[in-house]
Design an enzyme around this catalytic site. Sequence first.
Site, PDB file in Angstrom:
ATOM      1  N   GLU A  49      10.560   4.003   2.930  1.00 52.37           N
ATOM      2  CA  GLU A  49      11.778   3.844   2.141  1.00 52.37           C
ATOM      3  C   GLU A  49      13.002   3.761   3.057  1.00 52.37           C
ATOM      4  O   GLU A  49      13.888   2.926   2.849  1.00 52.37           O
ATOM      5  CB  GLU A  49      11.920   5.005   1.146  1.00 52.37           C
ATOM      6  CG  GLU A  49      10.987   4.918  -0.035  1.00 52.37           C
ATOM      7  CD  GLU A  49       9.513   5.222   0.265  1.00 52.37           C
ATOM      8  OE1 GLU A  49       8.678   4.986  -0.617  1.00 52.37           O
ATOM      9  OE2 GLU A  49       9.190   5.689   1.382  1.00 52.37           O
TER      10      GLU A  49
ATOM     11  N   LEU B 258       0.795  -1.219   0.000  1.00 50.34           N
ATOM     12  CA  LEU B 258       0.000   0.000   0.000  1.00 50.34           C
ATOM     13  C   LEU B 258       0.834   1.278   0.000  1.00 50.34           C
ATOM     14  O   LEU B 258       0.304   2.372   0.189  1.00 50.34           O
ATOM     15  CB  LEU B 258      -0.982  -0.015   1.178  1.00 50.34           C
ATOM     16  CG  LEU B 258      -1.963  -1.193   1.143  1.00 50.34           C
ATOM     17  CD1 LEU B 258      -2.884  -1.163   2.345  1.00 50.34           C
ATOM     18  CD2 LEU B 258      -2.761  -1.218  -0.152  1.00 50.34           C
ATOM     19  N   CYS B 259       2.133   1.148  -0.229  1.00 53.48           N
ATOM     20  CA  CYS B 259       2.997   2.327  -0.336  1.00 53.48           C
ATOM     21  C   CYS B 259       2.831   2.974  -1.704  1.00 53.48           C
ATOM     22  O   CYS B 259       2.720   2.282  -2.714  1.00 53.48           O
ATOM     23  CB  CYS B 259       4.456   1.939  -0.158  1.00 53.48           C
ATOM     24  SG  CYS B 259       4.968   1.824   1.533  1.00 53.48           S
TER      25      CYS B 259
ATOM     26  N   ASP C 163      23.302 -12.174   5.312  1.00 57.56           N
ATOM     27  CA  ASP C 163      23.534 -13.123   4.216  1.00 57.56           C
ATOM     28  C   ASP C 163      25.017 -13.310   3.929  1.00 57.56           C
ATOM     29  O   ASP C 163      25.483 -14.430   3.744  1.00 57.56           O
ATOM     30  CB  ASP C 163      22.816 -12.652   2.951  1.00 57.56           C
ATOM     31  CG  ASP C 163      23.105 -13.570   1.777  1.00 57.56           C
ATOM     32  OD1 ASP C 163      22.789 -14.772   1.869  1.00 57.56           O
ATOM     33  OD2 ASP C 163      23.677 -13.089   0.782  1.00 57.56           O
TER      34      ASP C 163
END
Length: 154
Positions: free
Chosen positions: A109, A70-71, A123
């Site tokens: 963001e 919904l951004c 990672d």
Amino acid sequence: MSESIERVRMIDVTDKAETEREAVAKGRIKMKPSTLELIRHGGIAKGDVLAVAQTAGIMAAKETPHLIPLCHPLLLTNIAIEFDIPEDADSIEITATAKGVGKTGFEMEALVAVSITALNIYDMCKGVDRSMAIEEIRLLRKSGGKSGDYVANS
């Protein structure tokens, strides 16, 4: 008679004025001191951990509306990722600043940038330290828009 039910919706910002906006988010990834030393001295097999993580965070900020349904798509004019690694620390602090001109804020963001930066560190280092923990991702401050400025309590 049928009933209309709206389950989700994007907020309508059509009538909002475009203003200069900025959001700053922060988080950290905790790890073994030996892992941090490997990062500092380029000893991680996958390469330069902070350069890759920084690039991934910038790329992720630009993809926020694809990740958070919904951004609103926003035009970022700047996204900066900074690292703070105190000398005797067991963690890397990540700060992301997202800037632009728009009808809605850049908080998501900045938060996405911190999150993906931390995930990329995980990672790249998981081969030597699976005990790493991503912690305290939060909005520090935001400026611009109708609601004005926000500054988190420490």
